[in-house]
Design an enzyme around this catalytic site. Structure first.
Site, PDB file in Angstrom:
ATOM      1  N   LYS A   1       0.809  -1.202   0.000  1.00 35.11           N
ATOM      2  CA  LYS A   1       0.000   0.000   0.000  1.00 35.11           C
ATOM      3  C   LYS A   1       0.848   1.260   0.000  1.00 35.11           C
ATOM      4  O   LYS A   1       0.383   2.342  -0.350  1.00 35.11           O
ATOM      5  CB  LYS A   1      -0.877   0.035   1.265  1.00 35.11           C
ATOM      6  CG  LYS A   1      -1.785  -1.142   1.448  1.00 35.11           C
ATOM      7  CD  LYS A   1      -2.474  -1.026   2.839  1.00 35.11           C
ATOM      8  CE  LYS A   1      -3.183  -2.287   3.199  1.00 35.11           C
ATOM      9  NZ  LYS A   1      -3.633  -2.275   4.626  1.00 35.11           N
TER      10      LYS A   1
ATOM     11  N   ASP B   1      14.446  -0.647   1.714  1.00 33.10           N
ATOM     12  CA  ASP B   1      15.127  -0.790   3.004  1.00 33.10           C
ATOM     13  C   ASP B   1      16.175  -1.905   2.865  1.00 33.10           C
ATOM     14  O   ASP B   1      17.295  -1.662   2.417  1.00 33.10           O
ATOM     15  CB  ASP B   1      14.053  -1.105   4.052  1.00 33.10           C
ATOM     16  CG  ASP B   1      14.564  -1.073   5.473  1.00 33.10           C
ATOM     17  OD1 ASP B   1      15.771  -1.229   5.683  1.00 33.10           O
ATOM     18  OD2 ASP B   1      13.751  -0.920   6.405  1.00 33.10           O
TER      19      ASP B   1
ATOM     20  N   PHE C   1      13.153   5.167  11.672  1.00 31.14           N
ATOM     21  CA  PHE C   1      11.811   4.664  11.356  1.00 31.14           C
ATOM     22  C   PHE C   1      10.942   5.825  10.894  1.00 31.14           C
ATOM     23  O   PHE C   1      10.600   6.702  11.687  1.00 31.14           O
ATOM     24  CB  PHE C   1      11.175   3.949  12.544  1.00 31.14           C
ATOM     25  CG  PHE C   1      10.071   3.036  12.081  1.00 31.14           C
ATOM     26  CD1 PHE C   1      10.305   1.676  11.922  1.00 31.14           C
ATOM     27  CD2 PHE C   1       8.833   3.560  11.734  1.00 31.14           C
ATOM     28  CE1 PHE C   1       9.298   0.841  11.435  1.00 31.14           C
ATOM     29  CE2 PHE C   1       7.824   2.725  11.245  1.00 31.14           C
ATOM     30  CZ  PHE C   1       8.062   1.364  11.105  1.00 31.14           C
TER      31      PHE C   1
ATOM     32  N   ARG D   1      -0.242   6.751   7.606  1.00 34.10           N
ATOM     33  CA  ARG D   1      -0.044   6.803   6.162  1.00 34.10           C
ATOM     34  C   ARG D   1      -0.519   8.137   5.576  1.00 34.10           C
ATOM     35  O   ARG D   1      -0.034   8.578   4.541  1.00 34.10           O
ATOM     36  CB  ARG D   1      -0.798   5.666   5.466  1.00 34.10           C
ATOM     37  CG  ARG D   1      -0.243   4.270   5.720  1.00 34.10           C
ATOM     38  CD  ARG D   1      -0.897   3.292   4.747  1.00 34.10           C
ATOM     39  NE  ARG D   1      -0.741   1.893   5.130  1.00 34.10           N
ATOM     40  CZ  ARG D   1       0.282   1.125   4.781  1.00 34.10           C
ATOM     41  NH1 ARG D   1       1.258   1.625   4.071  1.00 34.10           N
ATOM     42  NH2 ARG D   1       0.329  -0.142   5.146  1.00 34.10           N
TER      43      ARG D   1
HETATM   44  C1  PRP Z   1       7.477  -1.684   2.683  1.00 34.74           C
HETATM   45  C2  PRP Z   1       7.775  -0.930   1.399  1.00 34.74           C
HETATM   46  C3  PRP Z   1       8.469  -1.951   0.553  1.00 34.74           C
HETATM   47  C4  PRP Z   1       9.208  -2.771   1.573  1.00 34.74           C
HETATM   48  C5  PRP Z   1      10.625  -2.339   1.617  1.00 34.74           C
HETATM   49  O1  PRP Z   1       6.306  -2.409   2.494  1.00 34.74           O
HETATM   50  O2  PRP Z   1       6.604  -0.450   0.793  1.00 34.74           O
HETATM   51  O3  PRP Z   1       7.564  -2.741  -0.171  1.00 34.74           O
HETATM   52  O4  PRP Z   1       8.592  -2.550   2.853  1.00 34.74           O
HETATM   53  O5  PRP Z   1      11.343  -3.082   2.543  1.00 34.74           O
HETATM   54  P1  PRP Z   1      12.559  -4.012   2.159  1.00 34.74           P
HETATM   55  O6  PRP Z   1      13.453  -3.261   1.222  1.00 34.74           O
HETATM   56  O7  PRP Z   1      13.208  -4.264   3.504  1.00 34.74           O
HETATM   57  O8  PRP Z   1      12.019  -5.273   1.549  1.00 34.74           O
HETATM   58  P2  PRP Z   1       5.479  -3.045   3.688  1.00 34.74           P
HETATM   59  O9  PRP Z   1       5.774  -4.515   3.750  1.00 34.74           O
HETATM   60  O10 PRP Z   1       5.680  -2.261   4.948  1.00 34.74           O
HETATM   61  O11 PRP Z   1       3.987  -2.913   3.184  1.00 34.74           O
HETATM   62  P3  PRP Z   1       3.121  -1.593   2.826  1.00 34.74           P
HETATM   63  O12 PRP Z   1       3.635  -1.074   1.496  1.00 34.74           O
HETATM   64  O13 PRP Z   1       1.723  -2.101   2.730  1.00 34.74           O
HETATM   65  O14 PRP Z   1       3.324  -0.599   3.942  1.00 34.74           O
END
Ligand code: PRP
Length: 183
Positions: A49, A110, A159, A172
């Site tokens: 999302k 990340d 964070f 969000r």
């Molecule tokens: C977050 C972000 C990426 C991922 C990055 O998604 O949107 O998809 O984490 O992290 P990484 O590089 O450590 O893999 P999240 O899983 O929090 O879902 P969201 O987009 O629904 O918030």
């Protein structure tokens, strides 16, 4: 116009990028994408999302020279396999990407595990090209090498919430990116 038109959420310790900074940078990214994809059809794919708000602004910053189409995917990491970065596709593309120029849009990179796995999955469908545009990049946190072509801002290992990014699904909607106050 005030830099931030709403008051800063009490759970936010510090605003990293306010509305003006975000607007300016997204305008620059839009101009860059317009130059790079002028005269072409571009399938812009938002990863739900978190990318929603960034993608919405980014699309509107791309000029008429690009024939923009949009689609979405939603992915989640398999529990217990974070170290391998294996993702599960929860919502798949509706468009067929074969032979098309694709741009995957993320809010943040990340560890890099999500995007390295997702881009591998998408490349298997043989797009003509596939690049990634992320609003934020925590470069120092990689667990796997991954370099997005388009980056809004490189950020330290803090964070962050807002502008699509959540903590436990909250924050969000904040119109800025801020560092969450630790509980
Ligand atoms: C977050 C972000 C990426 C991922 C990055 O998604 O949107 O998809 O984490 O992290 P990484 O590089 O450590 O893999 P999240 O899983 O929090 O879902 P969201 O987009 O629904 O918030």
């Amino acid at each position: 116009m005030a830099a931030t038109s709403v008051s800063v959420h009490p759970d936010v310790r510090k605003v990293l990028f306010d509305e003006d900074a975000l607007r300016l940078r997204i305008r620059e990214l839009g101009a860059q994408l317009t130059r790079d994809y002028a005269g072409r059809r571009l399938l812009v794919v938002g990863v739900l999302k978190g990318s929603l708000i960034f993608m919405s602004d980014l699309l509107r910053a791309i000029g008429n020279e690009v024939d923009v189409h949009m689609d979405f995917v939603a992915v989640s990491s398999y529990a217990g396999t974070a170290s391998t970065g294996t993702i599960r596709v929860l919502l798949d593309l509706r468009e067929n990407p074969e032979g098309r120029d694709m741009l995957v849009v993320e809010d943040i990179v990340d560890t890099g595990l999500t995007l390295s796995s997702l881009t591998e999955t998408l490349r298997a469908r043989r797009p003509a090209s596939l690049e990634v545009c992320t609003l934020l990049d925590k470069v120092e946190c990689r667990k796997t090498p991954f370099t997005p072509k388009y980056v809004g801002f490189k950020i330290p290992n803090e964070f962050v919430v807002g502008f699509g990014l959540d903590y436990d699904e909250r924050y969000r909607q904040l119109p800025y990116v801020g560092i969450l106050r630790t509980p």
